[in-house]
Design an enzyme around this catalytic site. Structure first.
Site, PDB file in Angstrom:
ATOM      1  N   SER A 243       0.866  -1.073  -0.136  1.00 32.02           N
ATOM      2  CA  SER A 243       0.147   0.058  -0.030  1.00 32.02           C
ATOM      3  C   SER A 243       0.962   1.242   0.112  1.00 32.02           C
ATOM      4  CB  SER A 243      -0.825   0.039   1.091  1.00 32.02           C
ATOM      5  OG  SER A 243      -1.867   0.961   1.166  1.00 32.02           O
ATOM      6  N   ASP A 495      -8.288  -5.800  -5.797  1.00 28.90           N
ATOM      7  CA  ASP A 495      -7.948  -4.718  -5.003  1.00 28.90           C
ATOM      8  C   ASP A 495      -8.307  -3.325  -5.609  1.00 28.90           C
ATOM      9  OD1 ASP A 495      -6.806  -2.651  -3.257  1.00 28.90           O
ATOM     10  OD2 ASP A 495      -4.713  -3.234  -3.874  1.00 28.90           O
ATOM     11  N   HIS A 520      -5.618  -6.513  -1.618  1.00 31.26           N
ATOM     12  CA  HIS A 520      -4.826  -5.629  -1.215  1.00 31.26           C
ATOM     13  C   HIS A 520      -3.463  -6.238  -0.484  1.00 31.26           C
ATOM     14  CE1 HIS A 520      -3.891  -1.457  -0.741  1.00 31.26           C
ATOM     15  NE2 HIS A 520      -3.757  -1.572   0.409  1.00 31.26           N
TER      16      HIS A 520
END
Length: 564
Positions: A243, A495, A520
């Site tokens: 991320s 995601d 994710h």
């Protein structure tokens, strides 16, 4: 008695707002006072600001107090319109990458570190890029270290910390721990400045030093110091991140190639800036995730927003909605329930992992499927909103321990509260939502409104073009193939952030690993016996690439030694 004197007497009945600014109490006023009284108070505020000071000297002496009154009046004005129309502006781009989190009963004590990790602290300068006296203010940066598998001279695997407590990421990045024995690697997880425990003492006065460039410099200095103290200067360093941490890992490789030989950047939306990718990609992906499971599921959620809005128009609507949603206290706004629902669907899409997990919340394997199953199996007379609530309850109460939901008392259980500042300065990611999604549509964030929000909250204006100026992004294939190397960009197409990721190979050493069913940073999670074959294969590819980087490094090092 003149009219303005009567207004002053009225104002004295409301001393709370003259003394201090408290959003919750202002909201309470809007529920207990009629709109005429509120409007009178706003008029009084402005009247005091511009007419009560009798001289320029007096104005100067009271300027600070006047500014406080002005902010109070402005906020109350916003609340008045919110009271009438439920339309107070909060830019959606201010949400951070990891979570659109509403309040849940979670605790930091629930985060348990894997074995063999030790906690340490490193003294960092507040500012790495100037030489003013205040730049040398020191804060202590937390990092976790695991030398259980390490041999001296072996590689060092570093996690570039995200916007939260570093224990949270260490506990959810088992891939590094899984592969450490094979590479005899030292593991280091560094906490991002201004998050978790890694905060300066005078936080409010130092927020200007919270940015990605300072964070990367922190990592560089800590790694260099660590290698020196371990007398292992020649150890190769690989950085990992997911991320925002994945963005930092990729940028660290580009900015500090003399410190790291490669980076694994998982679910890193480095192209989510400056309209490089469509601003609708995030909501498009969430909606498609649900639609792929069940068209009915998609339609139920899409229709639920209209049913919810009805509660804002009927008598005792909020009480009825609170009862339906089992809230701990009566809701003050329909928007609270709507945000609660939206958060559940978005975060579930993000963590739609193939095995049970407890990252954002305790959830079963493939939770999107489970949500749609709940909606599809309710009795025929259940409304769309009742179905949506039942599905969202899976996200907030999978354990079954919650007797009610507190939707308006937000907490920060993982130390994430610095992201608002970053979103109002450098992390400006445009977002929009079209009619084709299952959410309420909205246009890409209005730049003027964003500026007003950020000025009101932090006293700063966003810099929407800074990230691409500092790190690039435009025409990334053309740029990186000419100078970049040794980066893995891994993305799962389920995601929501994958739309801003690098999805195609850029060169023979800048590789995009894309999985159709990945969520994710699924690949960074610890391996389990129930992992699907596509995930095992993705990790095998990552290990092979990392092994190649390290082998090439040691070969070059050996040749250099022989040449001396």
């Amino acid at each position: 008695m003149r009219a303005y004197e009567k207004l002053l007497i009225y104002r004295q009945k409301l001393p709370l707002f003259y003394i201090t600014f408290d959003l919750h109490k202002l909201q309470k006023l809007t529920q207990t006072q009629d709109q005429t009284h509120i409007l009178l108070f706003i008029i009084v505020c402005w009247f005091e600001l511009y007419f009560l000071s009798s001289s320029e000297r007096e104005r100067e002496r009271e300027r600070e107090r006047d500014m406080e009154r002005m902010s109070t009046c402005l906020c109350l004005a916003f609340l008045l319109f919110s009271f009438v129309a439920d339309a107070m502006y909060i830019p959606r781009r201010s949400h951070h990458l990891l979570s659109w989190r509403q309040n849940r009963k979670t605790s930091k004590s629930n985060t348990e570190l894997p074995s063999h990790f030790a906690t340490r602290y490193f003294p960092q300068n507040l500012d790495h890029f100037s030489f003013q006296p205040e730049s040398y203010q020191v804060f202590h940066q937390k990092y976790l270290i695991n030398s259980h598998f390490w041999r001296k001279g072996g590689p060092i695997f570093v996690y570039t910390g995200n916007e939260g407590d570093i224990e949270w990421f260490a506990s959810n990045t088992g891939f590094m721990l899984d592969i450490a024995p094979k590479f005899q690697a030292l593991l280091v997880f560094i906490e991002h400045r201004f998050y978790g425990e890694s905060k300066p003492h005078k936080l409010a006065n130092t927020l200007g030093f919270l940015n990605s460039q300072q964070a990367l410099a922190d990592y560089a200095l800590l790694i260099r110091s660590l290698k020196h103290n371990l007398t292992s200067e020649a150890s190769p360093v690989i950085v990992f991140g997911g991320s925002y941490g994945g963005m930092l890992a990729a940028w660290f490789r580009l900015k500090y190639p003399h410190i790291t030989i490669g980076a694994l950047a998982s679910s890193a939306p480095i192209l989510n800036f400056d309209n490089i990718v469509p601003s609708s990609s995030f909501y498009d992906t969430v909606s498609q995730d649900f639609k792929n499971v069940s068209a009915n599921c998609f339609e139920v959620i899409k229709r639920s927003w209209g049913e919810m809005e009805v509660f804002s128009t009927i008598k005792d609507g909020l009480q009825e909605l609170s009862k339906m949603f089992r809230t701990c206290k009566t809701l003050h706004s329909v928007d609270s329930a709507s945000g609660w629902l939206e958060t559940a669907f978005i975060e579930t899409a993000m963590v739609n992992y193939p095995t049970p997990a407890n990252f954002m919340a305790p959830l079963p394997a493939y939770p999107v499927e489970q949500m749609c199953k709940i909606m599809d199996e309710l009795p025929l007379d259940a409304s769309n909103l009742e179905r949506a609530f039942a599905a969202a309850s899976l996200y907030y109460n999978y354990s079954g321990s919650e007797s009610c939901f507190d939707m308006e008392n937000h907490t920060d259980s993982h130390g994430l509260n610095g992201w608002g500042w970053q979103a109002c300065t450098e992390m400006v990611m445009p977002m929009s939502c079209s009619n084709h999604t299952m959410f309420r549509p909205f246009e890409s964030d209005d730049e003027k409104a964003n500026q007003e929000y950020c000025l009101r909250e932090y006293g700063v204006k966003p810099r929407p073009h800074w990230i691409t100026a500092e790190f690039g992004g435009q025409r990334i294939e053309m740029v990186l193939k000419r100078f970049g190397s040794n980066i893995i960009f891994s993305n799962g197409l389920q995601d929501p952030w994958s739309g801003g990721g690098v999805l195609k190979n850029i060169s023979s050493s800048i590789i995009a690993l894309v999985t159709r069913k990945g969520a994710h940073h699924t690949d960074l999670r610890a391996a389990t016996k129930d992992d699907p074959e596509w995930l095992k294969q993705q990790r095998r590819q990552e290990v092979a690439i990392i092994e190649k980087w390290i082998s090439e490094y040691y070969n070059d090092l050996e040749q250099e030694e022989q040449a001396k």
